[in-house]
Design a protein around this motif. Structure first.
Motif, PDB file in Angstrom:
ATOM      1  N   GLU A  97       0.968  -1.076   0.270  1.00 62.25           N
ATOM      2  CA  GLU A  97       0.198   0.164  -0.229  1.00 62.25           C
ATOM      3  C   GLU A  97       0.543   1.232  -0.236  1.00 62.25           C
ATOM      4  N   SER A  98       1.761   1.164   0.886  1.00 60.63           N
ATOM      5  CA  SER A  98       3.159   2.666   0.872  1.00 60.63           C
ATOM      6  C   SER A  98       3.311   2.932  -0.865  1.00 60.63           C
ATOM      7  N   VAL A  99       3.643   1.297  -1.529  1.00 54.59           N
ATOM      8  CA  VAL A  99       4.371   2.161  -2.640  1.00 54.59           C
ATOM      9  C   VAL A  99       3.351   2.337  -3.454  1.00 54.59           C
ATOM     10  N   LEU A 100       2.362   1.745  -3.699  1.00 58.98           N
ATOM     11  CA  LEU A 100       1.079   2.283  -5.137  1.00 58.98           C
ATOM     12  C   LEU A 100       1.136   3.272  -3.783  1.00 58.98           C
ATOM     13  N   ALA A 101       1.024   4.077  -3.482  1.00 62.60           N
ATOM     14  CA  ALA A 101       0.397   5.539  -3.138  1.00 62.60           C
ATOM     15  C   ALA A 101       1.139   6.430  -3.302  1.00 62.60           C
ATOM     16  N   VAL A 102       2.874   6.161  -4.191  1.00 57.05           N
ATOM     17  CA  VAL A 102       4.369   6.708  -4.823  1.00 57.05           C
ATOM     18  C   VAL A 102       4.649   6.448  -5.846  1.00 57.05           C
ATOM     19  N   GLY A 103       4.170   5.339  -5.764  1.00 55.21           N
ATOM     20  CA  GLY A 103       4.250   5.055  -7.859  1.00 55.21           C
ATOM     21  C   GLY A 103       3.516   5.083  -8.736  1.00 55.21           C
ATOM     22  N   ASN A 104       3.311   4.926 -10.015  1.00 54.95           N
ATOM     23  CA  ASN A 104       1.935   4.900 -11.288  1.00 54.95           C
ATOM     24  C   ASN A 104       1.695   3.495 -11.067  1.00 54.95           C
ATOM     25  N   LEU A 105       0.226   3.403 -11.200  1.00 49.23           N
ATOM     26  CA  LEU A 105      -0.084   2.122 -12.189  1.00 49.23           C
ATOM     27  C   LEU A 105       0.102   1.910 -13.418  1.00 49.23           C
ATOM     28  N   ARG A 106       0.523   1.004 -13.837  1.00 47.85           N
ATOM     29  CA  ARG A 106       1.107   0.912 -15.666  1.00 47.85           C
ATOM     30  C   ARG A 106      -0.015  -0.185 -15.755  1.00 47.85           C
ATOM     31  N   LYS A 107      -0.746  -0.039 -16.648  1.00 47.25           N
ATOM     32  CA  LYS A 107      -1.851  -1.213 -17.285  1.00 47.25           C
ATOM     33  C   LYS A 107      -1.831  -1.405 -18.250  1.00 47.25           C
ATOM     34  N   LYS A 108      -0.739  -0.139 -19.307  1.00 48.62           N
ATOM     35  CA  LYS A 108      -0.530  -0.775 -20.492  1.00 48.62           C
ATOM     36  C   LYS A 108       0.517   0.124 -20.195  1.00 48.62           C
ATOM     37  N   SER A 109       0.983  -1.068 -21.846  1.00 42.15           N
ATOM     38  CA  SER A 109       2.789  -1.104 -22.001  1.00 42.15           C
ATOM     39  C   SER A 109       2.306  -0.355 -23.688  1.00 42.15           C
ATOM     40  N   TYR A 110       2.758   0.665 -24.328  1.00 42.53           N
ATOM     41  CA  TYR A 110       2.899   1.876 -25.180  1.00 42.53           C
ATOM     42  C   TYR A 110       4.058   1.927 -26.629  1.00 42.53           C
ATOM     43  N   ILE A 111       3.729   1.050 -26.924  1.00 40.69           N
ATOM     44  CA  ILE A 111       4.524   1.545 -28.701  1.00 40.69           C
ATOM     45  C   ILE A 111       4.502   2.778 -29.234  1.00 40.69           C
ATOM     46  N   PHE A 112       5.756   3.011 -30.176  1.00 44.93           N
ATOM     47  CA  PHE A 112       5.436   4.365 -31.435  1.00 44.93           C
ATOM     48  C   PHE A 112       6.213   4.129 -32.022  1.00 44.93           C
ATOM     49  N   ASN A 113       6.182   3.748 -33.253  1.00 43.78           N
ATOM     50  CA  ASN A 113       6.658   3.872 -34.449  1.00 43.78           C
ATOM     51  C   ASN A 113       7.821   4.938 -35.089  1.00 43.78           C
ATOM     52  N   GLY A 114       8.885   5.507 -34.512  1.00 43.33           N
ATOM     53  CA  GLY A 114      10.121   6.486 -34.982  1.00 43.33           C
ATOM     54  C   GLY A 114       9.432   6.975 -36.078  1.00 43.33           C
ATOM     55  N   GLN A 115       9.028   6.111 -36.767  1.00 43.97           N
ATOM     56  CA  GLN A 115       9.462   6.227 -38.597  1.00 43.97           C
ATOM     57  C   GLN A 115       7.729   6.701 -39.182  1.00 43.97           C
ATOM     58  N   THR A 116       6.910   5.946 -38.787  1.00 44.00           N
ATOM     59  CA  THR A 116       5.691   6.648 -39.127  1.00 44.00           C
ATOM     60  C   THR A 116       4.780   7.175 -38.109  1.00 44.00           C
ATOM     61  N   GLY A 117       5.592   7.522 -37.160  1.00 40.99           N
ATOM     62  CA  GLY A 117       4.398   8.042 -36.189  1.00 40.99           C
ATOM     63  C   GLY A 117       3.542   7.393 -35.235  1.00 40.99           C
ATOM     64  N   GLU A 118       2.933   5.984 -35.781  1.00 47.56           N
ATOM     65  CA  GLU A 118       2.213   5.715 -35.508  1.00 47.56           C
ATOM     66  C   GLU A 118       2.630   4.788 -33.578  1.00 47.56           C
ATOM     67  N   LYS A 119       1.310   5.036 -32.768  1.00 47.11           N
ATOM     68  CA  LYS A 119       1.288   4.749 -31.268  1.00 47.11           C
ATOM     69  C   LYS A 119       0.452   3.638 -31.175  1.00 47.11           C
ATOM     70  N   LYS A 120       0.768   2.707 -30.568  1.00 45.93           N
ATOM     71  CA  LYS A 120       0.055   1.458 -30.131  1.00 45.93           C
ATOM     72  C   LYS A 120      -0.010   1.260 -28.413  1.00 45.93           C
ATOM     73  N   SER A 121      -1.104   0.783 -27.759  1.00 44.61           N
ATOM     74  CA  SER A 121      -1.242   0.404 -26.487  1.00 44.61           C
ATOM     75  C   SER A 121      -1.445  -0.558 -26.015  1.00 44.61           C
ATOM     76  N   ILE A 122      -0.988  -1.522 -25.337  1.00 37.13           N
ATOM     77  CA  ILE A 122      -1.510  -2.594 -25.434  1.00 37.13           C
ATOM     78  C   ILE A 122      -1.279  -3.622 -23.885  1.00 37.13           C
ATOM     79  N   PRO A 123      -2.403  -3.005 -23.583  1.00 35.97           N
ATOM     80  CA  PRO A 123      -3.324  -3.174 -21.852  1.00 35.97           C
ATOM     81  C   PRO A 123      -2.529  -4.654 -22.092  1.00 35.97           C
ATOM     82  N   LYS A 124      -2.231  -4.721 -20.022  1.00 35.27           N
ATOM     83  CA  LYS A 124      -1.536  -5.374 -19.447  1.00 35.27           C
ATOM     84  C   LYS A 124      -2.362  -6.142 -19.123  1.00 35.27           C
TER      85      LYS A 124
END
Length: 133
Positions: free
Chosen positions: A30-57
């Motif tokens: 609980e103490s760590v959750l209070a100071v951290g950020n819950l990461r519900k998705k991973s994000y992928i960014f294509n530097g050539q096309t600018g396309e962004k995708k998110s993958i739920p965890k």
């Protein structure tokens, strides 16, 4: 004053399901959750096309920086006499004590500690993790 070596290493850490289970057993989650950020998705960014995708965890991780997690754990330890933090100390080996759930933590300086939990905050290629039986 000397610079705290933990505070200058400020890269992001993601605490996975196994790490969260350890924190839960130690009554620290609980103490760590209070100071951290819950990461519900991973994000992928294509530097050539600018396309962004998110993958739920399936199981969200907890994102935080090394100084934040070190400070959080230090605050918890300060409140509990049964927790000891050894900063800057090397672990040479961790061994189990029969089936008791206890651990023997062999430090590089020859000191041997009894423990129920060991947190290795020594990075991705952790010597502490590698030393477990």
């Amino acid at each position: 004053p000397a610079i705290d070596q933990w505070s200058i290493k400020s890269y992001a850490m993601i605490i996975n399901e196994r790490g969260q289970a350890s924190l839960r057993r130690a009554n620290c989650l609980e103490s760590v959750l209070a100071v951290g950020n819950l990461r519900k998705k991973s994000y992928i960014f294509n530097g050539q096309t600018g396309e962004k995708k998110s993958i739920p965890k399936k199981i969200p991780g907890i994102g935080c920086t090394r100084p934040i997690i070190a400070e959080c754990l230090a605050e918890i330890a300060a409140e509990k006499s049964e927790i000891t933090i050894r900063k800057g100390k090397g672990v040479s080996k961790v061994s189990k004590v029969n089936d008791s759930g206890l651990l023997k933590v062999h430090m590089e300086d020859g000191l041997v500690l009894d423990a129920t939990h060991v947190i290795g905050a020594d990075g991705k290629w952790s010597k502490v993790r590698q030393s477990f039986p």
